[in-house]
Scaffold this motif. Sequence first.
Motif, mmCIF file in Angstrom:
data_model
loop_
_atom_site.group_PDB
_atom_site.id
_atom_site.type_symbol
_atom_site.label_atom_id
_atom_site.label_comp_id
_atom_site.label_asym_id
_atom_site.label_seq_id
_atom_site.Cartn_x
_atom_site.Cartn_y
_atom_site.Cartn_z
ATOM 1 N N ASP A 48 33.628 7.809 31.163
ATOM 2 C CA ASP A 48 33.229 7.223 29.882
ATOM 3 C C ASP A 48 32.353 5.974 30.015
ATOM 4 O O ASP A 48 32.086 5.300 29.037
ATOM 5 C CB ASP A 48 34.459 6.938 29.006
ATOM 6 N N TRP A 49 31.866 5.701 31.229
ATOM 7 C CA TRP A 49 31.019 4.517 31.401
ATOM 8 C C TRP A 49 29.925 4.681 32.462
ATOM 9 O O TRP A 49 28.943 3.954 32.451
ATOM 10 C CB TRP A 49 31.873 3.290 31.752
ATOM 11 N N CYS A 50 30.075 5.610 33.377
ATOM 12 C CA CYS A 50 29.141 5.757 34.502
ATOM 13 C C CYS A 50 27.976 6.669 34.116
ATOM 14 O O CYS A 50 28.159 7.873 33.952
ATOM 15 C CB CYS A 50 29.894 6.307 35.710
ATOM 16 N N GLY A 51 26.802 6.085 33.978
ATOM 17 C CA GLY A 51 25.623 6.847 33.577
ATOM 18 C C GLY A 51 25.262 7.974 34.533
ATOM 19 O O GLY A 51 24.907 9.073 34.102
ATOM 20 N N TRP A 52 25.334 7.721 35.839
ATOM 21 C CA TRP A 52 25.003 8.756 36.822
ATOM 22 C C TRP A 52 26.041 9.875 36.818
ATOM 23 O O TRP A 52 25.718 11.037 37.057
ATOM 24 C CB TRP A 52 24.858 8.158 38.222
ATOM 25 N N CYS A 53 27.303 9.545 36.527
ATOM 26 C CA CYS A 53 28.360 10.565 36.425
ATOM 27 C C CYS A 53 28.080 11.494 35.247
ATOM 28 O O CYS A 53 28.183 12.718 35.367
ATOM 29 C CB CYS A 53 29.726 9.907 36.240
ATOM 30 N N ILE A 54 27.735 10.897 34.132
ATOM 31 C CA ILE A 54 27.434 11.664 32.925
ATOM 32 C C ILE A 54 26.204 12.542 33.154
ATOM 33 O O ILE A 54 26.167 13.714 32.765
ATOM 34 C CB ILE A 54 27.251 10.709 31.719
ATOM 35 N N GLU A 78 23.507 17.718 34.057
ATOM 36 C CA GLU A 78 22.469 18.445 34.791
ATOM 37 C C GLU A 78 23.004 19.492 35.761
ATOM 38 O O GLU A 78 22.283 20.421 36.114
ATOM 39 C CB GLU A 78 21.586 17.460 35.559
ATOM 40 N N VAL A 79 24.256 19.336 36.214
ATOM 41 C CA VAL A 79 24.775 20.258 37.228
ATOM 42 C C VAL A 79 26.133 20.845 36.854
ATOM 43 O O VAL A 79 26.282 22.056 36.717
ATOM 44 C CB VAL A 79 24.877 19.561 38.614
ATOM 45 N N LEU A 80 27.135 19.998 36.687
ATOM 46 C CA LEU A 80 28.516 20.461 36.603
ATOM 47 C C LEU A 80 28.838 21.261 35.349
ATOM 48 O O LEU A 80 29.838 21.983 35.318
ATOM 49 C CB LEU A 80 29.480 19.281 36.731
ATOM 50 N N LYS A 81 28.014 21.157 34.333
ATOM 51 C CA LYS A 81 28.247 21.926 33.098
ATOM 52 C C LYS A 81 27.219 23.035 32.910
ATOM 53 O O LYS A 81 26.987 23.475 31.799
ATOM 54 C CB LYS A 81 28.258 20.980 31.890
ATOM 55 N N THR A 82 26.647 23.511 34.023
ATOM 56 C CA THR A 82 25.657 24.584 33.930
ATOM 57 C C THR A 82 26.276 25.917 34.335
ATOM 58 O O THR A 82 27.248 25.952 35.101
ATOM 59 C CB THR A 82 24.440 24.311 34.849
ATOM 60 N N PRO A 83 25.719 27.021 33.845
ATOM 61 C CA PRO A 83 26.216 28.348 34.243
ATOM 62 C C PRO A 83 26.095 28.587 35.744
ATOM 63 O O PRO A 83 26.969 29.216 36.338
ATOM 64 C CB PRO A 83 25.326 29.320 33.469
#
Length: 153
Positions: free
Chosen positions: A50-56, A61-66
């Motif tokens: 909830d605070w780390c821009g690079w994590c988000i 860009e990667v972890l929520k992709t098919p």
Amino acid sequence: MKKIIVALVLFAGSFAVEAQELVWETNVTKAMEVSNKTKKPMLLFFTGSDWCGWCIRLQKEVLKTPEFAAWAKKNVVLVELDYPRRAAQTPEIKKQNEELQQAFGIQGFPTIHFANGTAKEGKVNFEGLGSTGYVAGGPSAWLAVANGFLQKK
């Protein structure tokens, strides 16, 4: 023409459903049991959700992709170790995450470690396979780095 559009919408929707089906464990003991049972290494995602821009950005860009979802289901057990500033956590999860942060020497977020874990006489041992963080270039670039670690195992 309508049939083609409907087919494309259904096809695209199946990827969205697949991405949503990923299970991120928060309990490392449970994740280790699944890892040992399935013979897949753990992907330990150290994040400040909830605070780390690079994590988000890594999530988006990667972890929520098919592409990532399909790869993850075949190759790893997903573990999210979160260090939020606003979201509440149970004392057990907070303690577990702090201990793992120290054990893996995490100094910045996001950090992802690939590891196998074993428990012997109440002690947990991790075999590190490699670590990474944000990699520019989307899922294919990130997965190339991840596959490099997994091929060494």
